[in-house]
Design a protein around this motif. Sequence first.
Motif, PDB file in Angstrom:
ATOM      1  N   ARG A  15     -13.357  17.278 -19.450  1.00  0.00           N
ATOM      2  CA  ARG A  15     -12.541  18.192 -20.265  1.00  0.00           C
ATOM      3  C   ARG A  15     -12.893  19.643 -19.938  1.00  0.00           C
ATOM      4  NH1 ARG A  15     -13.072  14.300 -24.463  1.00  0.00           N
ATOM      5  NH2 ARG A  15     -11.030  13.505 -25.001  1.00  0.00           N
ATOM      6  N   GLY A  19      -9.943  20.454 -17.689  1.00  0.00           N
ATOM      7  CA  GLY A  19      -8.987  20.716 -18.751  1.00  0.00           C
ATOM      8  C   GLY A  19      -8.664  19.508 -19.617  1.00  0.00           C
ATOM      9  N   GLU A  20      -8.910  18.324 -19.121  1.00  0.00           N
ATOM     10  CA  GLU A  20      -8.698  17.077 -19.860  1.00  0.00           C
ATOM     11  C   GLU A  20      -9.357  15.958 -19.064  1.00  0.00           C
ATOM     12  OE1 GLU A  20      -4.611  15.485 -19.942  1.00  0.00           O
ATOM     13  OE2 GLU A  20      -4.164  16.862 -18.319  1.00  0.00           O
ATOM     14  N   ASP A  24      -6.643  10.519 -18.044  1.00  0.00           N
ATOM     15  CA  ASP A  24      -5.322  10.877 -18.578  1.00  0.00           C
ATOM     16  C   ASP A  24      -4.428  11.427 -17.472  1.00  0.00           C
ATOM     17  OD1 ASP A  24      -6.344  10.160 -21.035  1.00  0.00           O
ATOM     18  OD2 ASP A  24      -6.537  12.219 -21.787  1.00  0.00           O
ATOM     19  N   ARG A  25      -4.993  12.279 -16.637  1.00  0.00           N
ATOM     20  CA  ARG A  25      -4.202  12.879 -15.556  1.00  0.00           C
ATOM     21  C   ARG A  25      -3.743  11.824 -14.557  1.00  0.00           C
ATOM     22  NH1 ARG A  25      -7.108  18.520 -13.966  1.00  0.00           N
ATOM     23  NH2 ARG A  25      -5.256  18.689 -12.648  1.00  0.00           N
TER      24      ARG A  25
END
Length: 157
Positions: A15, A19-20, A24-25
């Motif tokens: 994260r 950024g995350e 998830d990406r």
Amino acid sequence: MEDHKIVQRNIALQREWYGEPLGDRVRRLVVAFDTSQANLADVLGISAPMLSQVMSGRRAKIGNPAVLARLIMLERKILTPEVASGAKEHLQKALEDVRVSKPAVTRDSLPVDVGRSAIMALRRLIAADDLTQAADLLDPRFPELADLLRRAGRHRV
């Protein structure tokens, strides 16, 4: 450190760095390109087991900057009209274009917010007052570095 804590730490680092969570990406790419995780790994230039480890948080980072650059290339291609149409031939062409790409990753084209990462690292290591004092000392000769130190020394959210 037990496995669960390692995974949680790695996901928190993802994260911070990306950024995350990378899982998830990557899942968004698998869905957007209607492809398998193994095929996506091949397109990115990483082994399927390595991609799985990064996605699950058993590994914190993608070590090869060219792999990260390809991941970002695919994320950007999702926004193109051809890929957004969902036409299989356009999806396959986009994947192949990225697969054969040789992204040059230099300091100027680094696809990660290096400034933000540097600020967060400085905040963890050095007191805010010390960062501000260092900025004042460096400002006459190195104003860009002084600015980075001042930003790191500002109020933390």
